[in-house]
Design an enzyme around this catalytic site. Structure first.
Site, mmCIF file in Angstrom:
data_model
loop_
_atom_site.group_PDB
_atom_site.id
_atom_site.type_symbol
_atom_site.label_atom_id
_atom_site.label_comp_id
_atom_site.label_asym_id
_atom_site.label_seq_id
_atom_site.Cartn_x
_atom_site.Cartn_y
_atom_site.Cartn_z
ATOM 1 N N ILE A 189 0.807 -1.228 0.000
ATOM 2 C CA ILE A 189 0.000 0.000 0.000
ATOM 3 C C ILE A 189 0.834 1.269 0.000
ATOM 4 C CG2 ILE A 189 -0.216 0.306 2.505
ATOM 5 C CD1 ILE A 189 -3.217 0.854 2.020
ATOM 6 N N TYR A 190 2.118 1.192 0.277
ATOM 7 C CA TYR A 190 2.938 2.401 0.328
ATOM 8 C C TYR A 190 3.018 3.058 -1.039
ATOM 9 C CZ TYR A 190 4.642 0.858 4.950
ATOM 10 O OH TYR A 190 4.744 0.462 6.258
ATOM 11 N N SER A 191 2.483 4.273 -1.098
ATOM 12 C CA SER A 191 2.471 5.048 -2.353
ATOM 13 C C SER A 191 1.924 4.220 -3.511
ATOM 14 C CB SER A 191 3.868 5.586 -2.677
ATOM 15 O OG SER A 191 4.293 6.484 -1.679
#
Length: 325
Positions: free
Chosen positions: A60-62
């Site tokens: 989900i990071y960036s």
């Protein structure tokens, strides 16, 4: 760099883990303060050059671009088997049903998407980012076990949740002969010590590695009270974690006092405190500047005295549980 075993496994990891939430396309996802690829690349490479062999990211990071950045740097590095690569799943990755949580469908889809973005055929540590109360834990643990048996992950880990939830997951896995979690990535620093009540003793007793996130309280423990930064202004999730300024200010002031007496940056003192705890295996450190890595390395050799530790801890008061959602 020193290396330690990850809990009761045979896996050796550096005493510091590079958290890669900082790296990713800035306008993708919920991290407007993230660094683009040109700015991220030299920091990841410097961490590797310093002997950090443990990197942690998440799908989900960036919006997945953190995994892409990390994957490209590791491909250039050319020593995949020397790296301990960790990623996570749970958060929503696209619109519609089955795009969030820990169902069998989500796990089987997201591990493949992460491997594609990372440019590798396996991750060393596959972690559930949060607890999924809508999916039976039996379904989640069996699917994670199958991911391991398929060779797509070497070990599995968990992140912030209640101790009873973690114990339940481990019991379900043990009862069915499935793979158990080897690590707990939880929220822990001088401003948030609620994990000391139940989760830390549980992990110590069962040999589970503790790899805490936000050991510097998302920068709050690195600067004098009242000093601002772009991260503090734009980090919406961080604002939900620290809502007790009257209680937190004396702790930050204590860090500043100890750091001034030592003649070192506050970041080194705050991280040295985390490293001093016997239940902490490896803290996860973020770095948006080379100095952040230098401070983290220096903290490894900064031994705090009992009096200094007492000074840092004496103002702590109980906090509401945070970071579990």
């Amino acid at each position: 760099m020193r290396y330690v075993k990850l809990g009761h496994t045979g896996l050796e990891v550096s005493r510091l883990c590079l958290g890669c939430m900082t790296y990713g396309v800035p306008d993708r996802g919920a991290h407007p303060w993230s660094l683009d690829e040109d700015a991220s690349r030299p920091l990841i490479r410097r961490a590797l050059d310093l002997g950090i062999n443990f990197l942690d990211t998440a799908n989900i990071y960036s919006d997945g671009t953190s995994e892409e950045f990390v994957g490209r740097v590791l491909k250039e590095h050319g020593q995949r088997d020397a790296i301990v690569l960790a990623t996570k799943l749970h958060g929503r990755m696209h619109a519609g049903p089955n795009a969030v949580g820990l169902s069998r469908k989500a796990i089987m889809a997201e591990i493949d998407h992460s491997l594609r973005r990372l440019g590798t055929d396996y991750v060393d540590l596959y972690q559930i980012h949060r607890w999924d109360g809508r999916t039976p834990i039996e379904e989640t643990m069996e699917a994670l076990h199958d991911v391991v048996k398929a060779g797509k992950a070497r070990y599995i880990g968990a992140s912030s949740m209640y101790a009873w939830q973690f114990a339940k997951a481990q019991h379900v896995a043990e009862r069915n002969g499935w793979t158990r979690f080897v690590s707990m990535q939880n929220h822990y620093n001088l401003l948030y010590r609620e994990e000391e009540r139940e989760m830390m003793p549980l992990c110590q007793d069962s040999g589970v590695a503790v790899i805490p996130w936000s050991p510097l309280a998302r920068g709050r423990l690195t600067r004098a009270w009242g000093e601002d930064s772009e991260r503090l202004q734009t980090d919406e999730f961080g604002k939900t974690l620290y809502r007790a300024p009257d209680a937190d200010r004396p702790v930050v002031d204590a860090v500043a006092s100890v750091a001034a007496a030592r003649g070192v940056p506050m970041a080194q003192v705050a991280l040295a405190w985390v490293l001093s705890k016997p239940w902490v295996t490896v803290p996860i450190v973020g770095a948006s500047k080379a100095q952040h890595l230098d401070d983290a390395m220096a903290a490894l050799s900064l031994s705090l005295t009992p009096t200094e530790i007492e000074t840092l801890e004496e103002h702590y008061v109980p906090h509401a549980v945070s970071g579990h959602s």
